[in-house]
Design a protein around this motif. Structure first.
Motif, mmCIF file in Angstrom:
data_model
loop_
_atom_site.group_PDB
_atom_site.id
_atom_site.type_symbol
_atom_site.label_atom_id
_atom_site.label_comp_id
_atom_site.label_asym_id
_atom_site.label_seq_id
_atom_site.Cartn_x
_atom_site.Cartn_y
_atom_site.Cartn_z
ATOM 1 N N GLN A 78 0.822 -1.216 0.000
ATOM 2 C CA GLN A 78 0.000 0.000 0.000
ATOM 3 C C GLN A 78 0.856 1.267 0.000
ATOM 4 O O GLN A 78 0.591 2.200 -0.746
ATOM 5 C CB GLN A 78 -0.940 -0.006 1.216
ATOM 6 C CG GLN A 78 -2.094 -0.971 1.042
ATOM 7 C CD GLN A 78 -2.823 -1.259 2.341
ATOM 8 O OE1 GLN A 78 -2.373 -0.882 3.417
ATOM 9 N NE2 GLN A 78 -3.947 -1.955 2.233
ATOM 10 N N TRP A 79 1.899 1.285 0.854
ATOM 11 C CA TRP A 79 2.762 2.462 0.900
ATOM 12 C C TRP A 79 3.459 2.676 -0.433
ATOM 13 O O TRP A 79 3.608 3.804 -0.891
ATOM 14 C CB TRP A 79 3.796 2.346 2.019
ATOM 15 C CG TRP A 79 3.285 2.774 3.351
ATOM 16 C CD1 TRP A 79 3.118 1.994 4.458
ATOM 17 C CD2 TRP A 79 2.841 4.080 3.722
ATOM 18 N NE1 TRP A 79 2.605 2.731 5.484
ATOM 19 C CE2 TRP A 79 2.427 4.012 5.063
ATOM 20 C CE3 TRP A 79 2.752 5.292 3.052
ATOM 21 C CZ2 TRP A 79 1.930 5.127 5.742
ATOM 22 C CZ3 TRP A 79 2.250 6.397 3.725
ATOM 23 C CH2 TRP A 79 1.850 6.300 5.052
ATOM 24 N N ASP A 80 3.863 1.602 -1.050
ATOM 25 C CA ASP A 80 4.520 1.711 -2.348
ATOM 26 C C ASP A 80 3.547 2.305 -3.375
ATOM 27 O O ASP A 80 3.905 3.186 -4.162
ATOM 28 C CB ASP A 80 4.999 0.329 -2.795
ATOM 29 C CG ASP A 80 5.837 0.413 -4.053
ATOM 30 O OD1 ASP A 80 6.990 0.868 -3.955
ATOM 31 O OD2 ASP A 80 5.331 0.049 -5.141
ATOM 32 N N TRP A 81 2.312 1.836 -3.336
ATOM 33 C CA TRP A 81 1.294 2.327 -4.276
ATOM 34 C C TRP A 81 1.035 3.812 -4.054
ATOM 35 O O TRP A 81 1.021 4.604 -5.007
ATOM 36 C CB TRP A 81 0.002 1.513 -4.117
ATOM 37 C CG TRP A 81 -1.021 1.864 -5.145
ATOM 38 C CD1 TRP A 81 -1.127 1.371 -6.416
ATOM 39 C CD2 TRP A 81 -2.075 2.825 -5.000
ATOM 40 N NE1 TRP A 81 -2.182 1.954 -7.072
ATOM 41 C CE2 TRP A 81 -2.778 2.855 -6.234
ATOM 42 C CE3 TRP A 81 -2.492 3.657 -3.965
ATOM 43 C CZ2 TRP A 81 -3.882 3.683 -6.433
ATOM 44 C CZ3 TRP A 81 -3.588 4.486 -4.181
ATOM 45 C CH2 TRP A 81 -4.263 4.491 -5.404
ATOM 46 N N VAL A 82 0.837 4.191 -2.786
ATOM 47 C CA VAL A 82 0.570 5.596 -2.459
ATOM 48 C C VAL A 82 1.731 6.478 -2.928
ATOM 49 O O VAL A 82 1.533 7.540 -3.523
ATOM 50 C CB VAL A 82 0.345 5.766 -0.930
ATOM 51 C CG1 VAL A 82 0.349 7.247 -0.533
ATOM 52 C CG2 VAL A 82 -0.956 5.110 -0.504
ATOM 53 N N THR A 83 2.934 6.007 -2.675
ATOM 54 C CA THR A 83 4.123 6.768 -3.064
ATOM 55 C C THR A 83 4.189 6.945 -4.578
ATOM 56 O O THR A 83 4.517 8.025 -5.075
ATOM 57 C CB THR A 83 5.386 6.046 -2.556
ATOM 58 O OG1 THR A 83 5.274 5.909 -1.154
ATOM 59 C CG2 THR A 83 6.636 6.837 -2.879
#
Ligand SMILES: [Zn+2]
Length: 108
Positions: free
Chosen positions: A30-35
């Motif tokens: 999720q963090w990778d996607w948001v970033t």
């Protein structure tokens, strides 16, 4: 050695077939996607990133402490004379303490 694309933790070896894992946990995915979404909005390339100054300062501080601990350990070990088990223990404890601050960053 495969590492999580977000937190860089080493990924366990996968038994069997299937797509290789890219992330160690759903939160990392999720963090990778948001970033990536934010990077696209800001028109940043794959190799550019935005980081809050206080977070970067905190990272630099922790790296500095670790660097000092490594210097202390090298200096202590280079000095002549035998070290007691207690002295070596203190030296290792100091190194671990300095490194743990960085290790804890992976546990967000
Ligand atoms: Zn991860």
């Amino acid at each position: 050695m495969a590492r999580c694309r977000w937190c860089r933790r080493v990924l366990p070896k996968r038994a069997g077939r299937g797509r290789p894992k890219l992330f160690c946990a759903q939160k990392c995915r999720q963090w990778d996607w948001v970033t990536r979404q934010r990077a696209a909005e800001l028109d940043l390339s794959e190799n550019e990133l935005v980081i809050a100054r206080d977070q970067l300062d905190a990272l630099h501080d922790e790296l500095y402490v670790l660097s000092c601990a490594v210097d202390d350990a090298k200096r202590d070990l280079a000095a002549p004379g035998r070290r007691s088990a207690k002295e070596l223990r203190e030296l290792v404890d100091w190194l671990i303490e300095a490194a743990e601050a960085l290790q804890a960053r992976n546990l967000l």
